[in-house]
Design an enzyme around this catalytic site. Structure first.
Site, PDB file in Angstrom:
ATOM      1  N   ASP A   1       0.865  -1.186   0.000  1.00  0.00           N
ATOM      2  CA  ASP A   1       0.000   0.000   0.000  1.00  0.00           C
ATOM      3  C   ASP A   1       0.900   1.233   0.000  1.00  0.00           C
ATOM      4  OD1 ASP A   1      -1.900   1.988   0.426  1.00  0.00           O
ATOM      5  OD2 ASP A   1      -3.039   0.789   1.873  1.00  0.00           O
TER       6      ASP A   1
ATOM      7  N   GLU B   1      -6.684  -1.058  -3.915  1.00  0.00           N
ATOM      8  CA  GLU B   1      -7.084   0.341  -3.703  1.00  0.00           C
ATOM      9  C   GLU B   1      -6.687   1.207  -4.884  1.00  0.00           C
ATOM     10  OE1 GLU B   1      -5.097   2.227  -0.363  1.00  0.00           O
ATOM     11  OE2 GLU B   1      -6.630   3.802  -0.255  1.00  0.00           O
TER      12      GLU B   1
ATOM     13  N   GLU C   1     -10.982   1.310  -1.126  1.00  0.00           N
ATOM     14  CA  GLU C   1     -10.085   0.198  -0.819  1.00  0.00           C
ATOM     15  C   GLU C   1     -10.818  -1.005  -0.241  1.00  0.00           C
ATOM     16  OE1 GLU C   1      -7.202   1.274   2.309  1.00  0.00           O
ATOM     17  OE2 GLU C   1      -8.081   3.254   2.255  1.00  0.00           O
TER      18      GLU C   1
ATOM     19  N   HIS D   1     -11.744   6.629   1.864  1.00  0.00           N
ATOM     20  CA  HIS D   1     -11.759   7.965   2.482  1.00  0.00           C
ATOM     21  C   HIS D   1     -11.581   9.054   1.433  1.00  0.00           C
ATOM     22  CE1 HIS D   1      -7.326   7.546   2.069  1.00  0.00           C
ATOM     23  NE2 HIS D   1      -7.608   6.269   2.299  1.00  0.00           N
TER      24      HIS D   1
ATOM     25  N   HIS E   1      -7.310  11.758   5.276  1.00  0.00           N
ATOM     26  CA  HIS E   1      -8.708  11.483   5.604  1.00  0.00           C
ATOM     27  C   HIS E   1      -9.413  12.817   5.771  1.00  0.00           C
ATOM     28  CE1 HIS E   1      -8.436   7.066   6.251  1.00  0.00           C
ATOM     29  NE2 HIS E   1      -7.160   7.384   6.326  1.00  0.00           N
TER      30      HIS E   1
ATOM     31  N   ASP F   1      -3.212   7.402  -3.227  1.00  0.00           N
ATOM     32  CA  ASP F   1      -3.172   6.293  -2.268  1.00  0.00           C
ATOM     33  C   ASP F   1      -3.646   5.056  -3.036  1.00  0.00           C
ATOM     34  OD1 ASP F   1      -3.487   4.610  -0.089  1.00  0.00           O
ATOM     35  OD2 ASP F   1      -4.924   5.872   0.963  1.00  0.00           O
TER      36      ASP F   1
END
Ligand code: MN
Ligand code: MN
Length: 312
Positions: free
Chosen positions: A92, A294, A200, A165, A173, A103
């Site tokens: 990740d 993700e 994700e 998020h 976030h 992300d």
């Protein structure tokens, strides 16, 4: 400014797309290094170096989570975690270009294990299902429902207490969570453009819940004043804010510039004083393996861009 509801400028969009492309490249490079016996530390250092070499910064430490570890593991200062012969490994990765974030994660199955391959496939299919329905003003409930349906269709469970998020500048976030199941509490919430959002899906053959492990290797500064902190803690916090702002950092990134004993004492004190947040390693409650995929999506009034796709 992104996150204020106002349109993104050309410049902001360009930085957001650059962050996405760099994170995607680093993710795929990291995944290519996952082999039996590979060192988690070496892979993570390679991934983070590539992000820096491309002109970005890691938006958070490279997460390298094996089997029942779902998230938030990154190598510590002196541990020597290696990839087993049969395993599922989540890589990740996050990149920041001037605070504009990406992300993204993949699961890599090591060794010949049909069950682990099916598990990974279920999370991948869930993310593909989200790509198919992502649109301006989409119901957040519908995203969770699509994820749950894809994962359950393969005979697995979504991890209910991990979410996607929204993101804004320097903020991983930004307020809105994206569930991995049909969560009725999100029924009336929609993804209002323009918005940057990470989705994700996590799937497991276990209970579908993660719990905190005792250890933590990742922290972030809150921006709060540490009232009554020691001189040593204050100077470490200044260093952290200067280097990482409020983005998550790895304990190993402080080393060897700071002494190991100094680091752990200061991190404990600063966490107690709420100047830092600690992110414990997250493990599946029943000890079952977990898969994750993700992507970051930029959702505008008239278009959707998957910023972390390998090719755009
Ligand atoms: Mn991630
Ligand atoms: Mn994320």
């Amino acid at each position: 400014m992104l996150g204020s509801g106002k349109p993104m400028s050309e410049e902001e969009l360009k930085k957001t797309l650059t962050a996405g492309a760099i994170a995607a490249e680093a993710r795929d490079y990291g995944a290519s290094l996952v082999k039996p016996g590979a060192s988690a530390r070496e892979v993570c250092e390679e991934v983070e170096s590539l992000i820096i070499k491309r002109g970005a910064r890691p938006a958070f430490p490279c997460n390298f989570s094996i089997n029942e570890v779902a998230a938030h593991y990154t190598p510590g200062i002196s541990d020597d975690v290696r990839v087993p012969d049969k395993a599922i490994v989540k890589v990740d990765v996050g990149a920041s270009v001037d605070g504009y974030l990406a992300d993204t994660a993949v699961s890599v199955v090591v060794g010949d294990d049909e069950r682990l391959r099916a598990l990974a496939e279920s999370a991948k299919e869930a993310l593909d299902a989200v790509i198919a329905i992502m649109a301006p003003n989409v119901r957040i409930y519908d995203i969770g429902k699509a994820i749950e349906r894809a994962i359950a269709g393969r005979g697995f469970r979504p991890v209910k207490n991990l979410t996607g998020h929204t993101m804004s500048r320097y903020l991983l976030h930004a307020g809105e969570s994206i569930p991995n199941f049909a969560d009725r509490s999100t029924f009336y919430r929609r993804l209002r453009p323009p918005v940057l959002v990470a989705v994700e899906p996590f799937s497991t053959s276990g209970r579908g819940l993660v719990v905190d492990a005792p250890r933590a290797f990742i922290y972030s500064a809150t921006g709060r004043e540490p009232k009554g902190a020691s001189e040593a803690s204050r100077s470490l916090l200044d260093y952290i804010l200067k280097r990482f702002s409020t983005l998550p950092f790895a304990v190993r990134w402080l080393y060897p510039e700071w002494k190991e004993s100094e680091i752990s004492r200061a991190l404990d004190e600063l966490t107690r004083l709420k100047a830092l947040v600690r992110y414990p390693v997250l493990v599946e409650a029943s000890g079952a393996p977990v898969a994750q995929f993700e992507h970051t999506f930029f959702v505008d009034k008239d278009k959707v861009i998957v910023t972390t796709r390998a090719e755009r």
